[in-house]
Write an enzyme that holds these catalytic residues in place. Sequence first.
Site, PDB file in Angstrom:
ATOM      1  N   LYS A 186      -1.225  13.543  -2.913  1.00  0.00           N
ATOM      2  CA  LYS A 186      -1.570  13.225  -4.302  1.00  0.00           C
ATOM      3  C   LYS A 186      -3.090  13.095  -4.375  1.00  0.00           C
ATOM      4  O   LYS A 186      -3.654  12.062  -4.051  1.00  0.00           O
ATOM      5  CB  LYS A 186      -0.902  11.915  -4.739  1.00  0.00           C
ATOM      6  CG  LYS A 186      -0.631  11.821  -6.256  1.00  0.00           C
ATOM      7  CD  LYS A 186      -1.852  11.924  -7.141  1.00  0.00           C
ATOM      8  CE  LYS A 186      -2.664  10.642  -7.144  1.00  0.00           C
ATOM      9  NZ  LYS A 186      -3.795  10.732  -8.148  1.00  0.00           N
ATOM     10  N   GLU A 262      -8.080   3.560   4.520  1.00  0.00           N
ATOM     11  CA  GLU A 262      -9.541   3.566   4.632  1.00  0.00           C
ATOM     12  C   GLU A 262     -10.086   3.120   3.285  1.00  0.00           C
ATOM     13  O   GLU A 262      -9.953   3.829   2.284  1.00  0.00           O
ATOM     14  CB  GLU A 262     -10.100   4.938   5.009  1.00  0.00           C
ATOM     15  CG  GLU A 262     -11.606   4.886   5.231  1.00  0.00           C
ATOM     16  CD  GLU A 262     -12.205   6.154   5.799  1.00  0.00           C
ATOM     17  OE1 GLU A 262     -13.447   6.271   5.806  1.00  0.00           O
ATOM     18  OE2 GLU A 262     -11.449   7.034   6.230  1.00  0.00           O
ATOM     19  N   CYS A 296     -17.955   6.019   1.187  1.00  0.00           N
ATOM     20  CA  CYS A 296     -17.518   4.719   1.691  1.00  0.00           C
ATOM     21  C   CYS A 296     -18.373   4.243   2.861  1.00  0.00           C
ATOM     22  O   CYS A 296     -18.460   3.043   3.111  1.00  0.00           O
ATOM     23  CB  CYS A 296     -16.041   4.759   2.083  1.00  0.00           C
ATOM     24  SG  CYS A 296     -15.604   6.073   3.214  1.00  0.00           S
ATOM     25  N   GLU A 394     -19.488  -3.412  -3.502  1.00  0.00           N
ATOM     26  CA  GLU A 394     -19.629  -1.985  -3.236  1.00  0.00           C
ATOM     27  C   GLU A 394     -19.929  -1.281  -4.555  1.00  0.00           C
ATOM     28  O   GLU A 394     -19.071  -1.184  -5.433  1.00  0.00           O
ATOM     29  CB  GLU A 394     -18.356  -1.412  -2.610  1.00  0.00           C
ATOM     30  CG  GLU A 394     -18.510   0.051  -2.231  1.00  0.00           C
ATOM     31  CD  GLU A 394     -17.252   0.657  -1.650  1.00  0.00           C
ATOM     32  OE1 GLU A 394     -17.355   1.526  -0.772  1.00  0.00           O
ATOM     33  OE2 GLU A 394     -16.143   0.269  -2.071  1.00  0.00           O
TER      34      GLU A 394
END
Length: 498
Positions: A186, A262, A296, A394
Amino acid sequence: MDQRTTLHSLPQAPREFGFWLDGAWEGGRPLFERASPGHGVAVTLTPKCTVADLDAAVAAARRAFEDRGWAGLSGAERAAVLLRAAEILRRRRDEIAYWEVLENGKPIAQARGEIDHCIACFEVGAGAARLLHGDSFNSLGDGLFGMVLREPVGVVGLITPWNFPFLILCERVPFILASGCTMVVKPSEVTSATSLMLGEVLAEAGLPKGVYNVVTGSGRTIGQALTEHPDVDMLSFTGSTGVGRSVVHAAADSNFKKLGLELGGKNPIIVFADADLEDAADGAAFGISFNTGQCCVSSSRLIVDRRVAAEFEAILAAKMKRIVVGDPLDEATQVGAITTDAQNQTILSYIDKGKAEGAKVLTGGAAIELGRGSYIAPTLFSGVTPDMAIARDEIFGPVLSSFTFNTTDEAIRLANDTVYGLAASVWSKNIDTALTVSRRVRAGRFWVNCIMAGGPEMPLGGFKQSGWGREAGVYGVEEYTQVKSVHVEIGKRSHWIK
């Protein structure tokens, strides 16, 4: 490649895709129109699939797993398919990179480099397929022999993000396939094209029908249903820690499926006074600006020795000002467009917060107007304190926060002062310093005098709230297996009933 396009022009009309089910294209669904974030024109049309479509894809993956047409092959036979896929990717490299740029907004030169990495992933996956093995125990006495088998976990659900649509896909797919698993993918609804194109590549390479399926649509419907699906044995999710937390709850509430996660990062780059400051500045500029900071493992916290902080920040600011921000289809571009309007607004809001909280902008700090598309100048904040939002959250954009330290212990403390633990970097010519820091900073990937280096031979993954499990290399194949202990009795049984 559509004959009406070239690698440096926009398509005359958006390209329409089906979704990939049981080795073939399926259509007839309402379509989602994706506009290029760098140009503001429609480039792709992808299906808005239903939960019924997802169920069909999971059923196809289950049939393909249970019939042993893939899992029952030798490692050598699976490796041959993966190597053929690598060759097809090499042939279609420019085409896949082109569509990656149109949907994501990253520079064309960067996209081609990512496809090269993807080719390497398939080649390493092929080698890992042949090397995957269990173990034996000849230490159980003369009457008993033990074996440990590694078996594929089964049907894997794979949810991938919009920041590296093809690269993150290919850091997982070859290793999942090497293990003998089947899968349902997906992708993000805004960057689905290249995940769909991989279906064609794998079919041409000889992958059996149903082993690789792609269902497109929103995360709220298709992603959630895949996470909760009772016939999915393992789910690999790449995305934010917040969404990752909901994935954990959904998996627990369904069938306790195995998870690979992750998640987010707030990654430190630590610069000591004895470092090559020019090299370190170039590494820091690259580390925060690569993929417009939508990465990331972006090095978003600069922790620099107070003795050289002013000098280093000046070198770094000068470098960041020279970064070429522009049209993603321009070969000279180093930083392209922000991928979504929502992310563009998020980044700009954090820049405003940094200014309001008293941090000083040394360079950048604003959007760049190029007439079309969303662009933000690589931004360096100085005088950041650990309580500021730009220091803790973040941001997922080209925004670097600079701190200072006096001692090695203080640098390590600052580096570890985060809920995340995905990646870190240290710059020093002193091997004692470099090894001490690399061993004490809690991060799944670590770079010494480099940044974002390495290949798919090495495992990827995080500590703390940056995730569970490891991807890539032999570790990444083992992640998609389960371990079975087998005991074989030798000779006549010693009877319990006399």
